[in-house]
Motif scaffolding. Structure first.
Motif, PDB file in Angstrom:
ATOM      1  N   THR A  70      81.753  40.788  18.775  1.00 62.08           N
ATOM      2  CA  THR A  70      80.710  41.265  19.689  1.00 62.08           C
ATOM      3  C   THR A  70      80.465  40.190  20.749  1.00 62.08           C
ATOM      4  O   THR A  70      80.208  39.033  20.404  1.00 62.08           O
ATOM      5  N   GLN A  81      76.054  43.617  26.335  1.00 58.48           N
ATOM      6  CA  GLN A  81      76.681  43.277  25.063  1.00 58.48           C
ATOM      7  C   GLN A  81      77.699  44.350  24.732  1.00 58.48           C
ATOM      8  O   GLN A  81      77.455  45.529  24.956  1.00 58.48           O
ATOM      9  N   GLU A 121      81.581  45.297  22.241  1.00 61.90           N
ATOM     10  CA  GLU A 121      82.507  44.883  21.197  1.00 61.90           C
ATOM     11  C   GLU A 121      83.926  44.910  21.745  1.00 61.90           C
ATOM     12  O   GLU A 121      84.290  45.810  22.506  1.00 61.90           O
ATOM     13  N   GLU A 178      81.874  42.545  12.115  1.00 62.07           N
ATOM     14  CA  GLU A 178      82.964  42.352  13.083  1.00 62.07           C
ATOM     15  C   GLU A 178      84.237  41.927  12.374  1.00 62.07           C
ATOM     16  O   GLU A 178      85.332  42.381  12.715  1.00 62.07           O
TER      17      GLU A 178
END
Lengths: 469, 469
Positions: free
Chosen positions: A435, A444, A446, A428
């Motif tokens: 995330t 979930q 991003e 990330e």
């Protein structure tokens, strides 16, 4: 090994776990917000008052429930005096048993520096030396609003406390509720018109006040019995009268019109109540949410005009959850000024306890909105930076500071009621992203790091729809 | 004529007028918001605790300041016992004198139902039977944050309380401030390396703790004198040491590096302090806002590692406005579990009083944002409707309910600190508009009624620029 003292709180107090406390605070915040919206100003007074001030007006009943406060030195002096046979007076200080006496003292003391009508709210703890029992507390939070006039206060103000309380209970959303109104002048006038003597009136009123608990039959027996000796028709009229509860605004006005013309005091009470009802309507209260209830008398001698009680329609067993009324003179014990007032009060600790006990409130999610986990120890500086960013954007954030398995960190969020986990790993970091795991929706995704705070705020502002619903 | 009791509050308490209370509440709200942002959970405990719980650990000094609480019945029993010559124990209940003992009792009692590290904040009143004097209160509000570990708690957490407190004092904006850090292990290790014995250490530390008040010369005399008999060079080293205050992050690290290698305990303290400083930097604190101050010792034996004090750079005379530290075991008196913790505390009543006394805070504008005047008696329903609309849109509104000259109504807004007067006269009613008078900017304009709430909210969200500025 040091001795262990069992960690027990004082009996008869309401102590909450953090997520219960959060639920309690959310209720208190709603109350405070509407008190402020209603144009009431905050005051706070010390928990203890001088005993001579606190017990000025009260009879023996109040004094029996008072908690006295003594410093170590004061206690020692007191005991010395008692041991040497001296007559000991009451200790100098005592904990307040309500917020009304402190308000009276406050207004009398600061009279020259307050603007009248003085509109104050006060949300503080009060103390009563009661025998501990279920739902009876020795320390509890009261939430009071009052409007105090100097010399006079229009009856129009009597519409303000119920309007504010209405906004509160509508937002708290514990189901349908009704504010029941009556008027002490109307009550007294009615009894007078029935030939009930001035001396008997308060006694009959006190019996009438028990009608919700003991029923009509009991009341009829009581009033025709030796003690009161009222005629059968009079009792019938009284029973019909106190049985009157309206269900629409028009019906309330009709009942009031039907009562007029028999007694001056009765007519004065009718006029006051009519004005209050009309103003409530102008203030936008739905007519289903208030009613005339001629059985409402309120036990206290204190009240002289409008009186209120509030009930949850589907939970009458909780009793009145918010009550109050109009009084002629707040602070006669402390000032020669005439200070008429009107107010209502919520016993928040008791209400909260009842709602919990009935399963009507439960633990809230954590106040913490985001957990920033520690993905790898060397990423601690990055994780701290992210937490700081989110806090600066107004979010409530807990950082994990010690290395732990990711599964354990997610579990911590889940068990603590923290909705989002904002993961910033090496991947990330390189992608300039974060995330997000939504523990409530179970998904979930991003998000670019620069958009994270805004995106979480949007999510938090929306109602959650989970797959299960 | 009834007798009048002089309306006096209990001595040594801080009671505020409404607009002072509003200023106090705004400070309290900022503190609470940042405590929540920092991931701390709210708890509240009863004002009184069982005396055996409250006084478990304390020595005579604490007990002397305790206020005992007795019900009327308890007092009577106590006096009866004393009069008949019985040995009287302490009363069963006493008011808390800080929030730390109640926290210890709370954590020990609810241990199984809390998540560790347990991060709590608590903003409540505490009570001390002190002799009343300027700025010393018998009842005052404390605002505490603490993080409690189960068995262990990484030193990394020691960076969290100062980071949260930093965010608070930055927003409160009382001018530049600095959080001073030190470490008790570093201190002890240093003194050990100077040959100061373990027994002498706490005594020397206590003297060192007075350096800010009494100065270096006094300290030098005290330490070379009969009582301590330290060598001149040792005293020089100590004086140089305690005189160390850094002004940049790099300088702080340099000082720490220069201390290393003489003593194991000293090195451990250096390592802890270095870690805390590094984390503060990662959390985004400007290096001007924290420093190493090797004179900070904190009087309490309680602290074992990191210690903090906070000063307003331009008002050192206020003393430390926020302090705290790391402690080894919170609740040894109540549980066998080892519960290390770290926390900081703001004495809000004292701070607020000092700021008022220094002219650094003043009355806030009213919480009420809008006054809806009564232009003509027959327009009361319309005025009430407008007030209801504005409240529903989130504004804080006072309605004038009794006829009065318009000039008097404007004056009421002005004197009460209410910014806007929203006039709904016959003309406005017909035009579907409202005339707004801005009491702060002194201008007046008409707004379509449907846009009023939004327009006022926009104005309230912007900083006010008045013609005079």
């Amino acid at each position: 090994m040091a001795q262990i003292t069992t960690p027990r709180p004082a009996q008869g107090t309401l102590e909450l776990l953090p997520r219960e406390q959060i639920a309690f605070n959310r209720m208190a915040d709603v109350i405070r917000r509407h008190f402020e919206a209603g144009g009431f100003l905050p005051i706070e007074t010390p928990a203890f008052e001088r005993t001579d001030v606190l017990l000025t007006k009260s009879g023996g009943e109040t004094e029996k429930q008072v908690y006295f406060v003594q410093s170590t030195g004061g206690l020692a002096n007191d005991r010395e005096a008692v041991a040497s046979g001296e007559e000991a007076g009451l200790p100098d200080l005592a904990l307040r048993f309500d917020l009304t006496v402190p308000l009276a003292r406050y207004v009398a003391q600061h009279e020259g520096r307050l603007t009248f009508p003085f509109r104050r709210f006060q949300m503080q703890r009060v103390y009563r030396g009661e025998r501990p029992q279920r739902g009876r507390f020795r320390e509890f939070v009261q939430c009071d609003v009052d409007i105090i006039g100097k010399d006079t206060l229009s009856v129009r103000h009597d519409a303000e406390p119920p309007a504010t309380m209405h906004a509160i209970f509508r937002e708290l959303d514990f189901g349908p509720f009704t504010i029941h109104l009556n008027n002490r002048r109307l009550l007294r006038g009615f009894f007078h018109s029935q030939g009930v003597t001035d001396e008997a009136q308060p006694l009959v009123l006190r019996e009438v006040d028990k009608i919700d608990k003991r029923g009509t039959e009991w009341l009829r027996e009581e009033l025709t019995g030796e003690r009161f000796g009222l005629a059968g028709e009079v009792v019938d009229a009284i029973v019909e009268f106190v049985g009157t509860r309206t269900s629409t605004h028009a019906e309330a006005l009709e009942v009031l019109a039907g009562l007029e013309g028999r007694d001056e005091e009765l007519d004065a009470g009718v006029a006051e109540l009519r004005e209050v009802l009309e103003l409530l309507r102008h203030m936008g209260l739905p007519e289903s949410d208030y009613c005339l209830n001629l059985a409402i008398a309120r036990g206290l001698d204190y009240y002289t005009g409008t009186v209120y009680e509030t009930f949850l329609d589907e939970h009458p067993e909780l009793g009145s959850i918010c009550s109050g009324g109009r009084y002629e003179n707040l602070a006669g014990a402390y000032t020669k000024s005439s200070l008429p007032g009107v107010g209502m009060s919520i016993g928040l600790s008791r209400l909260f306890w009842q709602l919990m006990d009935n399963g009507m409130v439960s633990d809230e999610p954590s106040t913490v909105e985001v957990l920033v986990p520690l993905v790898a120890d060397e990423l601690l500086p990055e994780a701290l930076g992210l937490a700081t960013e989110l806090r600066a954007a107004g979010l409530r954030v807990e950082s994990v500071l010690e290395p732990a398995k990711m599964a354990k960190q997610f579990k911590h969020a889940d068990r603590s009621g923290i909705r989002f986990v904002a993961v910033l790993g090496q991947r990330e970091l390189e992608a300039g992203a974060v995330t997000v795991k939504d523990m409530v929706r179970g998904d979930q995704y991003e998000v670019p790091r620069a958009e994270l705070a805004q995106s979480l705020r949007v999510e938090l502002a929306q109602p959650v729809v989970t797959a299960a619903e």
